[in-house]
Design a protein around this motif. Structure first.
Motif, mmCIF file in Angstrom:
data_model
loop_
_atom_site.group_PDB
_atom_site.id
_atom_site.type_symbol
_atom_site.label_atom_id
_atom_site.label_comp_id
_atom_site.label_asym_id
_atom_site.label_seq_id
_atom_site.Cartn_x
_atom_site.Cartn_y
_atom_site.Cartn_z
ATOM 1 N N SER A 10 60.468 70.583 19.838
ATOM 2 C CA SER A 10 61.286 71.696 19.336
ATOM 3 C C SER A 10 61.907 72.447 20.510
ATOM 4 O O SER A 10 63.004 72.978 20.402
ATOM 5 N N PHE A 11 61.147 72.545 21.592
ATOM 6 C CA PHE A 11 61.628 73.206 22.813
ATOM 7 C C PHE A 11 62.261 74.565 22.495
ATOM 8 O O PHE A 11 63.386 74.847 22.882
ATOM 9 N N GLY A 89 53.250 65.525 25.868
ATOM 10 C CA GLY A 89 52.263 66.191 26.715
ATOM 11 C C GLY A 89 51.024 66.531 25.899
ATOM 12 O O GLY A 89 51.120 66.825 24.710
HETATM 13 P P1 ADP Z 1 56.677 70.071 18.851
HETATM 14 O O1 ADP Z 1 57.273 71.100 17.953
HETATM 15 O O2 ADP Z 1 57.116 68.677 18.566
HETATM 16 O O3 ADP Z 1 55.180 70.173 19.053
HETATM 17 P P2 ADP Z 1 57.056 71.346 21.420
HETATM 18 O O4 ADP Z 1 58.402 71.730 21.918
HETATM 19 O O5 ADP Z 1 56.110 72.448 21.083
HETATM 20 O O6 ADP Z 1 57.354 70.366 20.237
HETATM 21 O O7 ADP Z 1 56.330 70.402 22.476
HETATM 22 C C1 ADP Z 1 56.862 69.171 22.870
HETATM 23 C C2 ADP Z 1 55.820 68.381 23.649
HETATM 24 O O8 ADP Z 1 55.459 69.078 24.830
HETATM 25 C C3 ADP Z 1 54.498 68.158 22.900
HETATM 26 O O9 ADP Z 1 54.010 66.874 23.252
HETATM 27 C C4 ADP Z 1 53.603 69.227 23.440
HETATM 28 O O10 ADP Z 1 52.232 68.849 23.365
HETATM 29 C C5 ADP Z 1 54.059 69.265 24.878
HETATM 30 N N1 ADP Z 1 53.773 70.550 25.511
HETATM 31 C C6 ADP Z 1 53.894 71.785 25.003
HETATM 32 N N2 ADP Z 1 53.535 72.729 25.904
HETATM 33 C C7 ADP Z 1 53.165 72.065 27.028
HETATM 34 C C8 ADP Z 1 52.646 72.463 28.301
HETATM 35 N N3 ADP Z 1 52.428 73.745 28.606
HETATM 36 N N4 ADP Z 1 52.391 71.487 29.183
HETATM 37 C C9 ADP Z 1 52.589 70.196 28.863
HETATM 38 N N5 ADP Z 1 53.038 69.741 27.684
HETATM 39 C C10 ADP Z 1 53.316 70.667 26.772
#
Ligand code: ADP
Length: 155
Positions: A10-11, A89
């Motif tokens: 989602s970023f 991640g």
């Molecule tokens: P989603 O809505 O698909 O979970 P996010 O934008 O929240 O998308 O996260 C995208 C990816 O980045 C996911 O794999 C999440 O686990 C990873 N992620 C989120 N925060 C961090 C962080 N602080 N360090 C590393 N990876 C992260």
């Protein structure tokens, strides 16, 4: 054949934790496509076009990184873009439980896709988009958590 990975999320917003995953992923892949999923049921806090621009700015010096937005199943997007890998991640066991499920579903949709997980760098593990949204919403400066400049909310 170039090794292309789609890094979907989602970023909202893209954080230093996400940046770290991309930079480390560049050791493994020839190209990384950062894919911002559009979800009709989820209202974004940061506008999609704004986030595309900020991520592009972050990786200006990296020709192997590009940014797209999409409105489809992630695995379908990977297939269409020639990406055999999904990059994600992992911060903790909660992430693991969730990721375990979606990686199975992604292989159900596109059987050749392989999800590659990178364990978060410890100093970035506490960073989450939702916490940054809360800080920003109430006027706090979030420069420590994102790899670009954001205007603080007008409070
Ligand atoms: P989603 O809505 O698909 O979970 P996010 O934008 O929240 O998308 O996260 C995208 C990816 O980045 C996911 O794999 C999440 O686990 C990873 N992620 C989120 N925060 C961090 C962080 N602080 N360090 C590393 N990876 C992260």
């Amino acid at each position: 054949m170039p090794r292309i990975a789609l890094f979907p999320g989602s970023f909202d917003p893209f954080t230093k934790g996400h940046e770290d995953i991309v930079l480390r992923g560049l050791q493994l892949f020839d190209e990384i496509i950062i894919g911002i999923g559009r979800n009709a049921n989820k209202q974004r806090y940061f506008a999609l076009e704004q986030m595309v621009g900020l991520i592009e700015q972050t990786f200006r010096g990296y020709p192997a990184v590009r940014v797209v937005s999409y409105d489809d199943l992630t695995a379908n997007v990977a297939r269409e873009m020639g990406a055999r890998f999904l990059l994600r991640g992992l911060r903790n066991t909660t992430d693991f439980e969730y990721e375990n499920g979606i990686s199975q579903v992604n292989r159900f949709v596109y059987e050749d896709v392989e999800t590659v997980f990178l364990i978060t760098s410890p100093h970035l593990a506490p960073i989450s988009s939702s916490i940054i949204r809360d800080l920003h919403r109430y006027g706090k400066n979030v420069d420590a958590f994102v790899p670009y400049k954001l205007e603080t909310a007008g409070y």
